[in-house]
Design an enzyme around this catalytic site. Structure first.
Site, PDB file in Angstrom:
ATOM      1  N   LYS A  80       0.614  -1.044  -0.060  1.00 35.04           N
ATOM      2  CA  LYS A  80      -0.153  -0.054  -0.135  1.00 35.04           C
ATOM      3  C   LYS A  80       0.413   1.391   0.257  1.00 35.04           C
ATOM      4  CE  LYS A  80      -3.421   2.086   2.832  1.00 35.04           C
ATOM      5  NZ  LYS A  80      -4.870   1.556   4.041  1.00 35.04           N
ATOM      6  N   SER A 155      -9.727   1.483   3.147  1.00 39.87           N
ATOM      7  CA  SER A 155      -8.923   1.911   2.087  1.00 39.87           C
ATOM      8  C   SER A 155      -7.593   1.447   1.508  1.00 39.87           C
ATOM      9  CB  SER A 155      -8.268   3.400   3.464  1.00 39.87           C
ATOM     10  OG  SER A 155      -7.472   2.739   3.903  1.00 39.87           O
ATOM     11  N   SER A 179      -9.561  -1.059   7.843  1.00 42.12           N
ATOM     12  CA  SER A 179      -8.890  -1.400   5.734  1.00 42.12           C
ATOM     13  C   SER A 179      -8.634  -2.047   5.301  1.00 42.12           C
ATOM     14  CB  SER A 179      -7.816   0.689   5.764  1.00 42.12           C
ATOM     15  OG  SER A 179      -9.547   1.713   6.378  1.00 42.12           O
TER      16      SER A 179
HETATM   17  N1  GLN Z   1     -13.305   3.666   6.484  1.00 44.88           N
HETATM   18  C1  GLN Z   1     -12.243   4.289   7.919  1.00 44.88           C
HETATM   19  C2  GLN Z   1     -12.208   5.784   7.539  1.00 44.88           C
HETATM   20  O1  GLN Z   1     -12.713   6.110   6.966  1.00 44.88           O
HETATM   21  C3  GLN Z   1     -11.595   3.100   8.379  1.00 44.88           C
HETATM   22  C4  GLN Z   1     -10.080   3.577   6.757  1.00 44.88           C
HETATM   23  C5  GLN Z   1      -8.468   2.623   7.693  1.00 44.88           C
HETATM   24  O2  GLN Z   1      -8.930   1.763   8.131  1.00 44.88           O
HETATM   25  N2  GLN Z   1      -7.801   3.066   6.940  1.00 44.88           N
HETATM   26  O3  GLN Z   1     -11.620   5.752   8.238  1.00 44.88           O
END
Ligand code: GLN
Length: 486
Positions: A80, A155, A179
């Site tokens: 990532k 994400s 994410s």
């Molecule tokens: N969807 C969650 C957010 O928008 C979690 C994102 C993540 O785990 N990086 O913060």
């Protein structure tokens, strides 16, 4: 017919490489051939590191075969793009970092290097890991390999889509509120968020430091355990990395789960949940029962406050962590007539609307006069949520829930409605607030052939039991063997 090597798992390739039935170069060739044929449809990557991969392949190709100190020797893995890779652009899918080349390596990727891996490329994400669909990327949206009109989740959507479409053998993601697990569920693969502190965060670009954790996205549970072994362990460069010893996470796989107590929290079977998802998860629980596990009803009474508490805490931490992007120290700078205007123009042009929204929300929650009402209250709620898990784990070994309330949604469907988007992580967020480990594994498909994920949550530093339960379920089903038609 010759097998396509890119479609195999780490453990399958390990056998072929160690028996010298294939070469590292052939494995790398196969992965790039796959990327060349599908990447223009999937768009999982921000940067494809082909030259670097062949350079790494020639180094690991020359290593002695059967070198047990290098379980990832010759395995193409995607990372990532919020983990620093020395000399390789690391953008967080943000315009503000579009040209940032880190002078150092993150600990997680440094450990992959020690284990002999090959970097396939850096994958797309919601900018600074803020989102659940990869639509917040400052560059482009990644597509779900099971249906190109749908989001891959986020994400870590680029990593999940790359694994699901065989553009790499495995990938690293990061999970702050879901994410890793959410995109794994929506792309039909395995995603593990380790216990907070299990994997060093050194070199992971910080979003919400008390919640962020790096973990693997893989094609099966065995590979998840192999990857976790490689990246875990104490790191003096990260003061929140735990001193706890690291067991061999593959050693419990295959053990009988007879008598294992699996907690079923009724707070996780809510109105508004997709019927196919609910049905698949209930069937999975029956399946675990048929393997000898004992379902026990548990209660996690503060679950309904988790999303609200998370969005105060995560945005507060983000507002502080993102203060460093001011156009002076890193990457992008917009011109201004003086220093203040330079800061303002840089941040106005460099950050997307979602990142700005979070910086504003977090700054507000931390400001004097509001701090006690929001930030402090959210911290107190966090403690209650952590205690819910401690209480439940007195009676059970693991907790089983759906990973997400629905399967993958259409691109654009929730893009203009941040609150709807925030609810995609309703089942994963509490796990980060409590700091416990959680995995998502494939457990079925909706009537329109979209993958569904089962979440298994464990006690602090007890990834072994989580993986053992996940492996027992996986081996008794066929879901993980299905591949999208591309
Ligand atoms: N969807 C969650 C957010 O928008 C979690 C994102 C993540 O785990 N990086 O913060």
């Amino acid at each position: 017919m010759k097998v396509e090597l890119s479609k195999l798992t780490i453990s399958e390739l390990r056998g072929l490489l160690d028996r010298k039935e294939v070469t590292v170069r052939e494995v790398v060739d196969s992965v790039y051939k796959r990327i060349d044929s599908v990447e223009d449809r999937i768009r999982a990557f921000v940067t494809i590191t082909r030259d670097k991969a062949y350079e790494m392949a020639s180094v690991s190709g020359n290593r002695a075969v059967n070198d047990n100190s290098m379980p990832l020797r010759g395995i193409p893995i995607a990372v990532k793009d919020n983990m620093c890779t020395k000399g390789i652009r690391t953008t967080c899918s943000s315009k503000i970092l579009h040209s940032f080349i880190p002078p150092y390596e993150s600990t997680a990727t440094a450990r992959l290097i020690e284990n002999g891996y090959i970097l396939t490329g850096k994958t797309n994400l919601d900018e600074f890991a803020m989102g659940s669909s990869t639509e917040n990327s400052g560059f482009h949206t990644t597509r779900n390999p099971w249906d190109l009109e749908r989001i891959p989740g986020g994400s870590s959507g680029g990593s999940a889509a790359a694994v699901a479409s065989d553009e790499c053998i495995a990938a690293l993601g990061s999970d702050t509120g879901g994410s890793i697990r959410q995109p794994a569920a929506l792309c039909g693969i395995v995603g593990l968020k380790p216990t907070y502190g299990r994997v060093s965060r050194y070199g992971l670009v910080a979003f919400a430091s008390s919640l962020d954790q790096i973990g693997p996205l893989t094609k099966n549970v065995m590979d998840s355990a192999i990857m976790l072994n490689a990246i875990s362990g104490h790191d003096p460069l990260d003061s929140t990395s735990a001193e706890a010893g690291v067991p061999d996470h593959t050693s419990t796989l295959g053990r009988d789960i007879k008598g294992m107590k699996i907690g079923i929290p009724n707070e996780y079977f809510i109105d508004g949940m997709d019927k196919d998802v609910e049905g698949a998860v209930k069937k999975a629980i029956n399946q675990l029962e048929s393997l000898g596990a004992v379902p026990v009803e548990v209660t996690l009474p503060h679950t309904s406050y988790a999303v609200a508490a998370y969005y105060i805490l995560a945005t507060s931490e983000a507002s502080s962590n993102l203060a460093r992007y001011d156009g002076v120290k890193y990457g992008f700078r917009a011109a201004g007539k003086d220093l203040l205007e330079t800061y303002m123009n840089t941040r106005a042009q460099g950050f997307s609307p979602e990142v700005k929204r979070r910086i504003m929300l977090g700054t507000y929650a931390l400001s004097s006069g509001y701090y006690d009402a929001y930030y402090k209250k959210a911290q107190q709620v966090r403690t209650l949520i952590k205690r819910d898990f401690e209480e439940a784990f007195k009676a059970v070994d693991v907790i089983v829930t759906p990973t997400t309330p629905t399967a993958a949604f259409k691109i654009g469907e929730k893009a203009d409605d941040p609150l709807q988007m925030y609810l995609s992580d309703i089942f994963t967020i509490s796990v980060n607030l409590a700091g416990v480990p959680g995995i998502s594994i494939p457990c079925g498909f909706t009537s329109n052939s979209l993958p569904i994920g089962l979440q298994i949550i464990g006690k602090h530093f007890d990834e072994e039991t989580v993986l053992m339960a996940a492996y027992a379920y996986e081996q008794s089903t066929e879901w993980h063997k299905r591949k999208p038609c591309l």
